[in-house]
Design a protein around this motif. Sequence first.
Motif, PDB file in Angstrom:
ATOM      1  N   SER A   1       0.820  -1.217   0.000  1.00 10.56           N
ATOM      2  CA  SER A   1       0.000   0.000   0.000  1.00 10.56           C
ATOM      3  C   SER A   1       0.851   1.263   0.000  1.00 10.56           C
ATOM      4  O   SER A   1       0.348   2.354  -0.304  1.00 10.56           O
ATOM      5  CB  SER A   1      -0.940   0.009   1.210  1.00 10.56           C
ATOM      6  OG  SER A   1      -0.209   0.130   2.423  1.00 10.56           O
TER       7      SER A   1
ATOM      8  N   PRO B   1       1.738   3.132  -3.998  1.00 12.41           N
ATOM      9  CA  PRO B   1       1.017   4.292  -4.548  1.00 12.41           C
ATOM     10  C   PRO B   1       1.330   5.585  -3.807  1.00 12.41           C
ATOM     11  O   PRO B   1       1.327   6.663  -4.421  1.00 12.41           O
ATOM     12  CB  PRO B   1      -0.457   3.898  -4.384  1.00 12.41           C
ATOM     13  CG  PRO B   1      -0.459   2.416  -4.271  1.00 12.41           C
ATOM     14  CD  PRO B   1       0.814   2.069  -3.583  1.00 12.41           C
ATOM     15  N   ARG B   2       1.615   5.514  -2.515  1.00 10.60           N
ATOM     16  CA  ARG B   2       1.958   6.727  -1.758  1.00 10.60           C
ATOM     17  C   ARG B   2       3.286   7.307  -2.232  1.00 10.60           C
ATOM     18  O   ARG B   2       3.483   8.520  -2.210  1.00 10.60           O
ATOM     19  CB  ARG B   2       2.017   6.408  -0.260  1.00 10.60           C
ATOM     20  CG  ARG B   2       0.694   5.948   0.332  1.00 10.60           C
ATOM     21  CD  ARG B   2       0.805   5.650   1.818  1.00 10.60           C
ATOM     22  NE  ARG B   2      -0.467   5.169   2.340  1.00 10.60           N
ATOM     23  CZ  ARG B   2      -0.676   3.971   2.862  1.00 10.60           C
ATOM     24  NH1 ARG B   2       0.332   3.114   2.962  1.00 10.60           N
ATOM     25  NH2 ARG B   2      -1.865   3.604   3.293  1.00 10.60           N
TER      26      ARG B   2
ATOM     27  N   HIS C   1       2.663   7.350  -6.936  1.00  2.00           N
ATOM     28  CA  HIS C   1       1.448   7.739  -7.656  1.00  2.00           C
ATOM     29  C   HIS C   1       0.655   8.820  -6.922  1.00  2.00           C
ATOM     30  O   HIS C   1      -0.576   8.868  -7.023  1.00  2.00           O
ATOM     31  CB  HIS C   1       0.572   6.509  -7.905  1.00  2.00           C
ATOM     32  CG  HIS C   1       1.303   5.388  -8.600  1.00  2.00           C
ATOM     33  ND1 HIS C   1       1.908   5.544  -9.830  1.00  2.00           N
ATOM     34  CD2 HIS C   1       1.549   4.108  -8.211  1.00  2.00           C
ATOM     35  CE1 HIS C   1       2.488   4.395 -10.184  1.00  2.00           C
ATOM     36  NE2 HIS C   1       2.289   3.521  -9.219  1.00  2.00           N
TER      37      HIS C   1
ATOM     38  N   GLY D   1      -0.211   9.184  -3.945  1.00  2.00           N
ATOM     39  CA  GLY D   1      -1.267   8.620  -3.122  1.00  2.00           C
ATOM     40  C   GLY D   1      -1.181   8.937  -1.645  1.00  2.00           C
ATOM     41  O   GLY D   1      -2.014   8.455  -0.868  1.00  2.00           O
TER      42      GLY D   1
ATOM     43  N   THR E   1      -7.093  -7.294  -7.707  1.00  2.25           N
ATOM     44  CA  THR E   1      -7.313  -6.870  -9.090  1.00  2.25           C
ATOM     45  C   THR E   1      -8.693  -7.338  -9.530  1.00  2.25           C
ATOM     46  O   THR E   1      -9.209  -8.342  -9.014  1.00  2.25           O
ATOM     47  CB  THR E   1      -6.262  -7.448 -10.054  1.00  2.25           C
ATOM     48  OG1 THR E   1      -6.492  -8.861 -10.225  1.00  2.25           O
ATOM     49  CG2 THR E   1      -4.848  -7.210  -9.539  1.00  2.25           C
TER      50      THR E   1
ATOM     51  N   THR F   1      -6.855  -4.723  -1.947  1.00  2.00           N
ATOM     52  CA  THR F   1      -7.501  -3.440  -2.245  1.00  2.00           C
ATOM     53  C   THR F   1      -7.447  -3.184  -3.747  1.00  2.00           C
ATOM     54  O   THR F   1      -6.376  -3.229  -4.363  1.00  2.00           O
ATOM     55  CB  THR F   1      -6.778  -2.293  -1.516  1.00  2.00           C
ATOM     56  OG1 THR F   1      -6.820  -2.550  -0.104  1.00  2.00           O
ATOM     57  CG2 THR F   1      -7.439  -0.963  -1.802  1.00  2.00           C
ATOM     58  N   LEU F   2      -8.608  -2.927  -4.330  1.00  2.90           N
ATOM     59  CA  LEU F   2      -8.680  -2.641  -5.762  1.00  2.90           C
ATOM     60  C   LEU F   2      -8.268  -1.207  -6.054  1.00  2.90           C
ATOM     61  O   LEU F   2      -8.657  -0.284  -5.341  1.00  2.90           O
ATOM     62  CB  LEU F   2     -10.109  -2.856  -6.275  1.00  2.90           C
ATOM     63  CG  LEU F   2     -10.604  -4.301  -6.384  1.00  2.90           C
ATOM     64  CD1 LEU F   2     -12.077  -4.318  -6.744  1.00  2.90           C
ATOM     65  CD2 LEU F   2      -9.818  -5.068  -7.423  1.00  2.90           C
ATOM     66  N   HIS F   3      -7.507  -1.033  -7.126  1.00  4.67           N
ATOM     67  CA  HIS F   3      -7.141   0.310  -7.587  1.00  4.67           C
ATOM     68  C   HIS F   3      -7.756   0.611  -8.954  1.00  4.67           C
ATOM     69  O   HIS F   3      -7.493   1.661  -9.534  1.00  4.67           O
ATOM     70  CB  HIS F   3      -5.619   0.451  -7.640  1.00  4.67           C
ATOM     71  CG  HIS F   3      -4.969   0.334  -6.287  1.00  4.67           C
ATOM     72  ND1 HIS F   3      -5.051   1.332  -5.337  1.00  4.67           N
ATOM     73  CD2 HIS F   3      -4.270  -0.678  -5.715  1.00  4.67           C
ATOM     74  CE1 HIS F   3      -4.412   0.948  -4.239  1.00  4.67           C
ATOM     75  NE2 HIS F   3      -3.932  -0.259  -4.444  1.00  4.67           N
ATOM     76  N   ARG F   4      -8.548  -0.327  -9.462  1.00  4.64           N
ATOM     77  CA  ARG F   4      -9.305  -0.114 -10.690  1.00  4.64           C
ATOM     78  C   ARG F   4     -10.720  -0.619 -10.473  1.00  4.64           C
ATOM     79  O   ARG F   4     -10.974  -1.484  -9.641  1.00  4.64           O
ATOM     80  CB  ARG F   4      -8.669  -0.870 -11.867  1.00  4.64           C
ATOM     81  CG  ARG F   4      -7.337  -0.277 -12.321  1.00  4.64           C
ATOM     82  CD  ARG F   4      -6.767  -1.041 -13.501  1.00  4.64           C
ATOM     83  NE  ARG F   4      -6.256  -2.344 -13.101  1.00  4.64           N
ATOM     84  CZ  ARG F   4      -6.556  -3.490 -13.710  1.00  4.64           C
ATOM     85  NH1 ARG F   4      -7.428  -3.502 -14.712  1.00  4.64           N
ATOM     86  NH2 ARG F   4      -6.036  -4.623 -13.295  1.00  4.64           N
ATOM     87  N   ASP F   5     -11.664  -0.077 -11.235  1.00  8.67           N
ATOM     88  CA  ASP F   5     -13.063  -0.447 -11.064  1.00  8.67           C
ATOM     89  C   ASP F   5     -13.284  -1.915 -11.410  1.00  8.67           C
ATOM     90  O   ASP F   5     -12.683  -2.458 -12.352  1.00  8.67           O
ATOM     91  CB  ASP F   5     -13.972   0.412 -11.947  1.00  8.67           C
ATOM     92  CG  ASP F   5     -14.061   1.849 -11.463  1.00  8.67           C
ATOM     93  OD1 ASP F   5     -13.675   2.107 -10.309  1.00  8.67           O
ATOM     94  OD2 ASP F   5     -14.502   2.711 -12.244  1.00  8.67           O
TER      95      ASP F   5
END
Length: 349
Positions: free
Chosen positions: A40, A43-44, A47, A49, A239, A261-265
């Motif tokens: 996690s 992304p921080r 990206h 995040g 995913t 944890t999803l990062h895309r729909d």
Amino acid sequence: MKSVVIHAGGSVTVEERPLPHLVQPDQVLVQVECAGLCGSDIPRIFHEGAHFYPIILGHEFSGRVTACGSAVTDLQPGDRVACVPLQPCFACEECQRQLWSQCKHYQFIGSRSDGGNREFIVLPRHNLFLLPAGTTALAGAFFEPLTVSLHAIQLAGGCEDKEVLIIGAGTIGQLALQAAKALGARSVTAIDINPQRLALAQQLGADRVFNSAELTAADMQTLLREQRFDQLILETAGTPQTVELAITLAGPQAQLALIGTLHRDLTLSSSTFGLILRKELHILGSWMNYSGPWPGVEWQQAVALFNAGRIQLTPLMAEQGDADTYASAVRALHGQPMNGKIMLNFQND
């Protein structure tokens, strides 16, 4: 003190920061020994995040107590502790029901405030878990990620005599595999697209491994026919494809615990959604790693598993070193997932 600092734009630097000091009577000064990079955190770092920049990350860490505030009577200098990073308010209705991870006013060490990727940190007493004598600094830094998988298993009522499928054989998946074997699973199957991760899963005791880049869902269903009942599926990859795969592979009335944890729909076809109904699946959302009483039975389970020697950590490691080594290894990711755990070890400094 040395600190690994993240700046906007993916900059990872080692800087000297002032030593923190005790301010409140319930606070503890900890000398950090070992800290891990969490998926996690990527992304921080890369990206945009994080909640703010610059930031010191680190929520998976252990250390030694250096000093205690006047209200802290159950810790002594020299005690080894692990960070319990969630900071619930302890006052809202959710907290009154011991639903700590549903607190509406929570803070989080290493995300919403600076974390443990530095030589010293001051924390409230309730954010420290006293480790049993003999627990190594490395094991202490793995308490937090281990309890993530243990929480999902707890929500499922345990895994004894169940056919456990783990989709995603990263660090959380490998820890879940070992925990499930230790807690009485009838069998454990690991599924991933990375041959090295699958080889490691076999080394750590998986009864079978499947490469989902080489086998279709139908192929895997055929191979799992004898294990289709009493299933507990732990989805750790996070995913859309692996969530859909979990639903497709699930046997009748299987438990499906969603950890990743999803990062895309996620979009499910009507036929895939129909499988949830037709198979009467039990879908469990698993968020963080806490239960009552604080911080939860998962943390005591972790003690028992480590004390019994049931959790191997060395095979999970990709890199372990001082602040400069750690920062270099993190930069080299370029925003891609880790292939093995990256650890910061201040004991080397």
